[in-house]
Scaffold this active site. Sequence first.
Site, PDB file in Angstrom:
ATOM      1  N   ALA A  66     -12.010  46.792 -20.858  1.00 58.61           N
ATOM      2  CA  ALA A  66     -12.331  45.775 -19.879  1.00 58.61           C
ATOM      3  C   ALA A  66     -11.484  44.774 -20.086  1.00 58.61           C
ATOM      4  CB  ALA A  66     -13.828  45.247 -20.212  1.00 58.61           C
ATOM      5  N   ASP A  67     -10.998  44.184 -18.831  1.00 58.79           N
ATOM      6  CA  ASP A  67     -10.338  43.082 -18.903  1.00 58.79           C
ATOM      7  C   ASP A  67     -10.952  41.744 -18.838  1.00 58.79           C
ATOM      8  OD1 ASP A  67      -7.353  43.920 -17.603  1.00 58.79           O
ATOM      9  OD2 ASP A  67      -8.804  45.236 -16.887  1.00 58.79           O
ATOM     10  N   ARG A  68     -12.132  41.869 -18.405  1.00 58.65           N
ATOM     11  CA  ARG A  68     -13.020  40.696 -18.749  1.00 58.65           C
ATOM     12  C   ARG A  68     -14.424  41.106 -19.052  1.00 58.65           C
ATOM     13  NH1 ARG A  68     -12.376  35.345 -16.391  1.00 58.65           N
ATOM     14  NH2 ARG A  68     -10.210  35.782 -16.344  1.00 58.65           N
ATOM     15  N   ALA A  97     -15.275  43.491 -15.801  1.00 53.40           N
ATOM     16  CA  ALA A  97     -14.532  43.612 -14.871  1.00 53.40           C
ATOM     17  C   ALA A  97     -13.446  44.719 -15.485  1.00 53.40           C
ATOM     18  CB  ALA A  97     -13.738  42.465 -14.324  1.00 53.40           C
ATOM     19  N   PHE A 135      -9.330  45.825  -9.555  1.00 49.25           N
ATOM     20  CA  PHE A 135     -10.234  46.016 -10.646  1.00 49.25           C
ATOM     21  C   PHE A 135     -11.597  46.007  -9.666  1.00 49.25           C
ATOM     22  CE2 PHE A 135      -7.005  43.293 -12.078  1.00 49.25           C
ATOM     23  CZ  PHE A 135      -6.699  43.828 -13.276  1.00 49.25           C
TER      24      PHE A 135
END
Length: 254
Positions: A145-147, A155, A223
């Site tokens: 996950a990037d966020r 995300a 994303f």
Amino acid sequence: MKKAADELSAFLAEPCPSPVVVSVIRWAESLLEKDVKDNRMIGDLGAQHILQTAGAPGGVVIMTHCNTGSLATAGYGTALGVVRSLQAMGRLSHVFCTETRPYNQGSRLTAYELVYEKIPATLITDSMAAVTMRERQVTAVVVGADRVVANGDTANKVGTYQLAVLAKHHGIPFCVAAPSTSCDLSLPTGGSIVIEERPGQELTDINGVRVAAPGIGVWNPAFDVTPHELITAIITERGVFRPEELKDGLSRGL
């Protein structure tokens, strides 16, 4: 990365007994050590969670997306760290990695890491995920996950959301592996995350050669956001949480 940059700026604002260059190098080396340590913890906690919950007495079969290994982190990985830990335990049967169109991080990077470490693996196109889950007895899907936001929405590289939907349909656990530094509890839901859009040429051209019909429109988000309802567990170095537990779980560790 932004959090690390902010911490470095704050560090440099303090009086340093050593020359600035030496201080920055030492700070960066400590960051490297911490990242590898955190990734190994994520890998071990995630492997234990999957073995305890997935009901696979023998080796497990993992599906993953994009690149979350040593090429994306300081040296061990998040979702691919879970794979590495399962392999070290002797409990990994096979890995299916998606090619991760349109930029092919899966076929270019993850496949390379899996082959290099002699981990049994198979590359599939993104559109083969559903039939692979059904025909190849996938135990769990593990992605990075990037966020990650307060309610557990995440995300990640585009294509992650559809894997979560497919996993839900097939009754397969869908796990997100990410360090606590990727968790932004100031954002209430995934709707607050700004999604980058990349150049259309990634879809229309291959090696600079146009393959798509001239004049066709292109939408190329980098994303997508996976709703927390589709996520079984969020694996961090501080523990494994259900999405609804994440905010309280991380807050207790602050």
